[in-house]
Design an enzyme around this catalytic site. Structure first.
Site, short mmCIF file in Angstrom:
data_model
loop_
_atom_site.label_atom_id
_atom_site.label_comp_id
_atom_site.label_asym_id
_atom_site.label_seq_id
_atom_site.Cartn_x
_atom_site.Cartn_y
_atom_site.Cartn_z
N ASN A 149 10.69 -5.02 43.02
CA ASN A 149 11.20 -3.69 43.37
C ASN A 149 10.49 -3.27 44.65
OD1 ASN A 149 11.88 -1.03 43.58
ND2 ASN A 149 11.19 -0.44 41.52
N LYS A 170 6.63 -3.23 43.62
CA LYS A 170 6.27 -3.44 42.22
C LYS A 170 6.82 -4.80 41.81
CE LYS A 170 6.20 1.33 40.75
NZ LYS A 170 7.13 2.39 40.50
N ARG A 229 15.60 -5.21 42.23
CA ARG A 229 16.19 -3.88 42.06
C ARG A 229 16.78 -3.49 43.40
NH1 ARG A 229 13.43 1.92 42.12
NH2 ARG A 229 15.29 3.09 41.59
N HIS A 272 19.47 5.56 38.64
CA HIS A 272 18.71 5.27 37.41
C HIS A 272 19.58 4.50 36.39
CE1 HIS A 272 15.93 9.03 37.96
NE2 HIS A 272 15.35 7.95 38.46
N ARG A 313 12.07 17.07 44.11
CA ARG A 313 13.47 17.34 44.54
C ARG A 313 14.03 18.55 43.80
NH1 ARG A 313 15.26 11.48 43.16
NH2 ARG A 313 13.73 10.37 44.40
N GLY A 323 8.60 8.89 32.40
CA GLY A 323 7.22 9.31 32.16
C GLY A 323 7.10 10.59 31.36
N ILE A 324 7.91 11.60 31.68
CA ILE A 324 7.86 12.88 30.96
C ILE A 324 8.58 12.75 29.61
CG2 ILE A 324 8.49 15.33 31.06
CD1 ILE A 324 8.44 15.06 34.17
N GLY A 325 9.77 12.18 29.63
CA GLY A 325 10.57 12.06 28.41
C GLY A 325 9.89 11.21 27.34
N GLU A 326 9.10 10.23 27.76
CA GLU A 326 8.44 9.34 26.80
C GLU A 326 7.13 9.92 26.28
OE1 GLU A 326 7.86 5.63 28.91
OE2 GLU A 326 9.96 5.63 29.51
N ASN A 327 6.46 10.72 27.14
CA ASN A 327 5.07 11.08 26.84
C ASN A 327 4.81 12.55 26.56
OD1 ASN A 327 3.93 8.42 27.35
ND2 ASN A 327 4.57 8.78 29.46
N GLU A 376 13.01 -0.96 32.89
CA GLU A 376 14.00 -1.42 33.87
C GLU A 376 13.75 -2.86 34.27
OE1 GLU A 376 14.89 2.13 36.71
OE2 GLU A 376 13.01 2.52 35.71
P1 AMP Z 1 7.70 8.14 36.03
O1 AMP Z 1 8.35 8.44 37.36
O2 AMP Z 1 8.68 7.70 34.98
O3 AMP Z 1 6.50 7.25 36.13
O4 AMP Z 1 7.13 9.55 35.47
C1 AMP Z 1 6.16 10.28 36.15
C2 AMP Z 1 6.07 11.67 35.53
O5 AMP Z 1 5.77 11.55 34.13
C3 AMP Z 1 4.96 12.52 36.14
O6 AMP Z 1 5.41 13.84 36.31
C4 AMP Z 1 3.88 12.45 35.09
O7 AMP Z 1 3.02 13.54 35.13
C5 AMP Z 1 4.71 12.47 33.82
N1 AMP Z 1 3.90 12.09 32.66
C6 AMP Z 1 3.35 10.91 32.37
N2 AMP Z 1 2.60 11.02 31.22
C7 AMP Z 1 2.74 12.31 30.79
C8 AMP Z 1 2.22 13.06 29.69
N3 AMP Z 1 1.42 12.50 28.78
N4 AMP Z 1 2.57 14.37 29.58
C9 AMP Z 1 3.37 14.95 30.50
N5 AMP Z 1 3.87 14.31 31.56
C10 AMP Z 1 3.55 13.00 31.71
#
Ligand code: AMP
Length: 414
Positions: free
Chosen positions: A7, A14, A99, A189, A250, A341-345, A395
């Site tokens: 990527n 990456k 990618r 995406h 954005r 990142g946000i949706g998973e964590n 991905e």
């Molecule tokens: P990505 O682009 O998928 O790597 O996601 C990055 C975003 O996920 C960033 O805004 C991170 O702060 C957020 N993120 C990752 N871990 C957490 C967490 N434990 N709680 C809230 N946001 C998170």
């Protein structure tokens, strides 16, 4: 087959090496051998590397361009220092999966790269001037390194959205602009939305045709997709990744007249406003603090900052609004799937987005939601009729699998 997944961005790259096979029963077998990232290409680059035993290394090397990066990486992976015994020399890499951000209207599927496909990717540069040129450099660098005999496959961010019907992809501007300049919604995406839809139907034992869901990829970039019968039928990102949900930097949706207003009032050119909407807006723009959701949530816990709260509220409200819009446009769905990142964590953000969705049959189970961090699980209550899931995206895995499938000439598994 050992697939090098690449990527390549403007100054970073990456990579992963994934051993993937497609067995006769149409089951994939995957084995991730190593992964990493190279940043600061063009100067003293920083290389982060992790092998399958989880051993991490971080080091620097002067790497002037993507060709130098790939050459260096493959020699490193093949050396004793990497701890990847499966790769002893360049010949142990059997294929490369790339990618590619924009496939325009040309590519509805991942494609085996030959000169014609490469020209097609070049033709899409106009649609993604910041991304496609770097993806092309990655492809050319891999060709130089491995020769034309090692198959390379392009996996496009846009191709999953090819099934979107005209009524959802056309903008209401004079039709000749679509004809002349291909101005329409493409969506992005796609690999992520496709992967989590695949995991969802596997978890529930459904077929592709039975998959009716709304996927929310919430990372630094964010997008929502309506998936009906396993196909993307609408998505929030548009001709570029700027449209739709609020993102890290954005703006997402706004009144297009605002571009002119900002340009006039702030004395900026249209391209400067474009940069502002892409790099200074979203969570960063509203909070005035950061684009990082984790930091925003930590800040809110400590200081109850009004603008930080607003940034999070606008982010969650916009996501909820898209769920509602897609429920209407796809005549209802069975589940909402969170990833990125946000949706998973972030259980808190998922809960805020789903707040007040009882009318649609969606109730988040607080305990399940809280426990589900960086793993896949249902997070809705047993009596919800619109389910909610969190599913980590992958991905690179899908790129490796597509690479093998395309090389073997197999259709999509259903
Ligand atoms: P990505 O682009 O998928 O790597 O996601 C990055 C975003 O996920 C960033 O805004 C991170 O702060 C957020 N993120 C990752 N871990 C957490 C967490 N434990 N709680 C809230 N946001 C998170």
């Amino acid at each position: 087959m050992n697939v090098l997944v690449v990527n390549s961005g403007s100054s970073s790259l990456k990579f992963q090496v994934i051993a993937t096979g497609l067995e006769r029963i149409k089951q994939y077998t995957d084995h991730r051998l190593c992964r990493g990232e190279v940043e600061g290409i063009g100067g003293e680059a920083i290389i982060q590397f992790k092998n399958q035993q989880g051993q991490s290394q971080k080091f620097t090397a002067p790497l002037r361009d993507i060709s130098a990066v790939l050459d260096y990486l493959v020699r490193f992976i093949a050396s004793d220092k990497s701890g990847v015994p499966e790769i002893k020399n360049t010949g142990d890499i059997n294929a490369v999966g790339h990618r590619v951000v924009h496939g325009g209207e040309l590519f509805s599927e991942s494609a085996l790269i030959d000169d014609k496909v490469l020209r097609g990717i070049e033709d899409c540069i106009d649609l993604a001037p910041l991304h496609n040129p770097n993806n092309i450099k990655g492809i050319q660098a891999a060709r130089e390194l491995f020769g034309k005999t090692i198959p390379q496959v392009a996996v496009f961010d846009t191709s999953f959205h090819h099934s979107i019907p005209e009524q959802a992809y056309l903008y209401a501007v004079p039709y000749h602009l679509y004809r002349r300049h291909h101005i329409r919604r493409y969506g992005f995406h796609g690999t992520s939305h496709r992967y989590v839809a695949f995991r969802y139907r596997t978890l529930r034992g459904l077929t592709r045709e039975q998959t009716n869901i709304i996927t929310l990829h919430l990372g630094n970039g964010c997008s929502a997709t309506a998936i009906r019968g396993g196909n993307s039928v609408d998505t929030s990102m548009g001709m570029t990744p700027l449209e739709g949900l609020v993102m890290g930097t954005r703006s997402g949706d706004l009144d297009p007249a605002i571009v002119n207003v900002i340009a006039r009032k702030e004395g900026m050119s249209p391209s400067e406003v474009d940069t502002l909407l892409n790099t200074q807006s979203g969570l960063l723009g509203i909070s005035g603090l950061t684009n990082d959701m984790r930091e925003l949530q930590a800040e809110l816990k400590e200081h109850e900052d009004r603008r930080v709260r607003l940034a999070i509220e606008v982010f969650c409200y916009r996501a909820r609004k898209y769920i509602g819009a897609f429920l209407a446009s796809m005549s209802g769905a069975d589940a909402v799937v969170f990833t990125g990142g946000i949706g998973e964590n972030s259980p808190e953000i998922r809960a805020l987005i789903c707040e007040g969705m009882e009318w649609a049959g969606l109730m988040v189970d607080p305990a399940r939601n809280q426990e589900t961090v960086a793993r896949e699980s249902k997070i809705s209550t047993e009596d919800s009729t619109l389910l909610a899931y969190a599913i980590p995206t992958d991905e690179e895995l899908l790129i490796a699998r597509d690479t093998v499938r395309v090389i073997l000439g197999e259709p999509h598994p259903s």
